[in-house]
Scaffold this active site. Structure first.
Site, PDB file in Angstrom:
ATOM      1  N   GLY A 109       1.711  18.541   7.659  1.00  0.00           N
ATOM      2  CA  GLY A 109       3.697  18.404   8.181  1.00  0.00           C
ATOM      3  C   GLY A 109       3.489  19.056   8.973  1.00  0.00           C
ATOM      4  N   ASN A 112      -3.157   8.156   6.646  1.00  0.00           N
ATOM      5  CA  ASN A 112      -1.858   9.413   5.384  1.00  0.00           C
ATOM      6  C   ASN A 112      -2.044  10.267   6.662  1.00  0.00           C
ATOM      7  OD1 ASN A 112      -1.169   7.778   2.962  1.00  0.00           O
ATOM      8  ND2 ASN A 112      -3.111   7.636   2.954  1.00  0.00           N
ATOM      9  N   LEU A 113      -0.744  10.286   7.207  1.00  0.00           N
ATOM     10  CA  LEU A 113      -0.366  12.277   8.403  1.00  0.00           C
ATOM     11  C   LEU A 113      -1.344  13.210   7.568  1.00  0.00           C
ATOM     12  CD1 LEU A 113       0.842  12.937  10.121  1.00  0.00           C
ATOM     13  CD2 LEU A 113       2.588  13.766   9.054  1.00  0.00           C
ATOM     14  N   ASP A 114      -1.986  14.064   8.219  1.00  0.00           N
ATOM     15  CA  ASP A 114      -3.128  14.953   7.996  1.00  0.00           C
ATOM     16  C   ASP A 114      -3.945  14.762   6.162  1.00  0.00           C
ATOM     17  OD1 ASP A 114      -1.468  15.605   9.864  1.00  0.00           O
ATOM     18  OD2 ASP A 114       0.273  16.690   9.141  1.00  0.00           O
ATOM     19  N   GLU A 115      -4.477  13.243   6.616  1.00  0.00           N
ATOM     20  CA  GLU A 115      -5.121  13.777   5.239  1.00  0.00           C
ATOM     21  C   GLU A 115      -6.307  12.580   5.363  1.00  0.00           C
ATOM     22  OE1 GLU A 115      -2.891  11.873   2.110  1.00  0.00           O
ATOM     23  OE2 GLU A 115      -1.236  13.642   2.001  1.00  0.00           O
TER      24      GLU A 115
END
Lengths: 286, 286, 286, 286
Positions: free
Chosen positions: C204, C229-232
């Site tokens: 994040g 999924n953000l940053d995943e």
């Protein structure tokens, strides 16, 4: 608030820190950061960052009178201690290159966003290969060919160019020519070079070829000051990169370029921020 | 010559270094090394190494009178500044383990060659797996099983064992039990743990399994003080190791063990040499 | 001699290597390099580099007939095995940025010396901050502001711009906007992002601020594919940099930029050279 | 299921992988992992892990007949290709030390928990300093002093000791004596040494002293095979450690010991798992 920097370098003796901090305290100067080092052979180094303290109620804050501070320090300190107060914040530099662009490109990008802590006054090269890159950034490019010139004639031509700019530092950003002791003497401790090996391994030419042939598992790069002995000046910064048997000398050169440009930039940041002292061919970084 | 260590920790204000170095100067004490740090929120930390200076011709060298030095420092420094002079040079420790031997083995070898800067008084474990290893080194091994005991009963049994030894520090060398806040409270800032991940990534159980599943390219280990929140105490040291897709979670655990034991040893060296201050859940290492 | 690349990805079974190398052998094709991997859940991956072998005396060297090779491979291999022969050597990319220049500068320099293994068709940004930098390199810059637009309207505007270029990959070189699943769906496994932390630590916003507050001793950067999924998404490359208590969050951000740009470049080199397979949210790099 | 290992080393030519995998396929042997390398001068190396495949319905699984596999491979492969099938899984070693304990301690701990992939048959030393450590682990210690003996006499005495054990490998775990070419000749490519520098920097004695004097910013260690030229044998593994101006040569030696013991252990793991080929004074690690 303005940050001031005091640099000190001399024979160690009891009370040095006490005397210096006393002058600062009596002038209501507040130490933000203080780094010292005493070498095994008894040389003392100190770098002090300070600012003008807040005035007590009812009083006015003193402005800094640098000359008075220096005078008082000189009175309280023994002879032989070198003092510098507030060295020039942004250095003027000339960058030397041959044909490889990666270190120069790195410096130009940083400079164009004011991240270099220095002004690039000009680029000097013995080839015109990199002129297009330099011209993208609106910086003078001086093509000074070494062809049909003796080493002395070539350096004399370069020195005439440098005379225009009066740079504080020369940065050899993959400049593949050996400089004469005379030339180096004009810029004592003011020439920074990037060498494409983990010195003292692989001094001299073709270090990646040497590294490949020796079968090393780690390669590296070294930023150092240039003195009269090739690749033997004080080391400022080094870093490394793992390799394996699959990497050819060419692969190593490609991978090494990323290390070289970052190490050079990190070393220049230290030098331009006056964090680097030199003693007995070693750097002290405060 | 004997080296003395002064530790100082308090609210920053002008003149702190000046006042401290003044006391040392007037007692003919020679600063060998001095490290300071001021945190952004205004806390001052200093670690000073000094020795008794050589006497001038015709005079006798003063011996150090620690209590007098401390008294004079307290007079010259404001309230609220914590001072420690010459903390105990060699700490007494008890090592906690479960079943894994690598960190314990590392500590035992270092201890047996007097390289740990600490005396291992005993090893405590909730299994008897490592008793044979410990017995090779002639150190008491206390098997305190957690079976058929509540967490509180188990910790009470451990505390009875610790009461015999009165250790300065507890070292959790892969002790796989969570400690209660009450237990931790007895050893505030005196419990060092090694966690098998690069914190704060992979808090909690099976970090290598988690690392494998997330597909990271680098794993690591973290040595930290233990406070009430699991894996969230002040970090002392970290290191990492590259991995790739071929490495299973088991491979990562094997490779990680080498990182864990070295990171733990390096952190303990810093702690036992009184180089580590704690402030706002962060360590300052001077 | 021309180097050919064969990529293969499917359920593992006995004889896969044998069958593939058989086809190549019968066509007088010489394997230069062959890398395979079988995942624990039984998926087979292979990347083969080969060239046309020298013809026996009296015969003519066959030119490669790629379609015939592929047909024969498909006949000999079971259903469900994906084959790619000679994927496009130089990818077309569009670079996304917000205000930070360091990753973009790195890509532009590499591109201008043909070191990127890709053509930068255009740069897209939600600010016009970096237009001057991009214009130095003669590349189209599209300023698509997100102000007064819903996320969907903003992405629709970007998609209209992308429609002009039909890029193979999007590179998020510090693009500080979260993309919707719909947008990501158009470029499945074809968006590479650089995240300024050592994922999964500090997912994040403001990872350097988070790193400072946690008091970590090592920071890092992660290049990964973007999924919903953000940053995943699957991690391609990571690297780290040591820090200590003196470094503020701003210092860490400055130091981290050097790691970010190098990690992003290294990840792109792997992707653009077709060395990266994706399986179960993990990358296999052959 | 039993894992089998096939090692292959010979002049490269088209079809090598095809021919080998064909033999394995026809015997219902399933390749788990396959690594190859072709050197620029045309030598082919392959390491294949395989297991007996599950039998088709109604049939019985074949047991492996190693001699038959080898015979068929030899028939299908050209002369000059070296083949090894299932080399001895656990090697027998003798460890050589002088006075430093850190590498030996590391090996003993690993060995006592069966993590070394080798059996330590004995320890040989020219001093008796480390006898107490070795006796903790119940391993024979042979003190063979070099005093009052010529180099040849000393080595003859050692060879008589080795004759008892017939070790597969000798491990020089900080053995500070130079071996004669004759001695080395008896254990060609079977002596592994740890050198306390980042070779080829600082060949010879006192490398940390040399490193200090040169002012390097990174030190390292190198595990390598010993051949007739001191410190010039094929390198197996290297690693490094950052240092700065504050570190004395003694500090560097202390820090370096952690690097040395881990590098030596990692190199031995590779060697004892038959992952290391030697070609032209370079190692190929598959």
């Amino acid at each position: 608030m303005t940050k001031h920097i005091l640099l000190m370098d001399g024979p160690d003796m009891p009370g040095l820190i006490y005397h210096v901090t006393g002058v600062l305290f009596r002038h209501n100067l507040n130490i933000i950061r203080n780094d010292e080092y005493v070498s095994p052979d008894g040389q003392f180094f100190m770098r002090t960052e300070f600012e003008v303290g807040s005035a007590p109620a009812g009083a006015e804050a003193d402005d800094l009178n640098p000359q008075q501070i220096l005078n008082e320090l000189r009175e309280t300190l023994p002879e032989g201690v070198k003092l510098r107060l507030n060295p020039k914040a942004k250095k003027n530099i000339v960058v030397f290159v041959t044909k490889e662009h990666h270190c120069l490109g790195e410096l130009l990008i940083r400079y164009s966003f004011d991240e270099l802590d220095a002004d690039i006054l000009a680029v000097v090269s013995n080839y015109n290969t990199l002129q297009p890159l330099v011209s993208r950034f609106g910086i003078p490019f001086h093509y000074v060919s070494h062809e049909n010139r003796s080493r002395e004639e070539h350096e004399a031509a370069i020195l005439r160019t440098l005379a225009i700019y009066q740079p504080d530092y020369l940065v050899l950003a993959k400049y593949m020519r050996v400089l004469t002791p005379d030339f180096v003497g004009y810029y004592n401790n003011r020439i920074v070079n990037i060498h494409h090996s983990f010195l003292p391994a692989f001094i001299g030419a073709s270090p990646y070829r040497q590294a490949y042939e020796r079968g090393v598992k780690i390669i590296g790069a070294t930023a150092h000051f240039v003195n009269n002995n090739l690749d033997e000046g004080p080391i400022i910064a080094q870093n490394v990169q793992e390799v394996d048997h699959r990497h050819t000398a060419t692969d190593m050169a490609t991978m090494g370029r990323d290390v070289e440009k970052i190490v050079l930039s990190q070393a220049l940041k230290l030098v331009f921020n006056d964090r680097v002292f030199i003693h007995q061919n070693r750097t002290i970084i405060l």
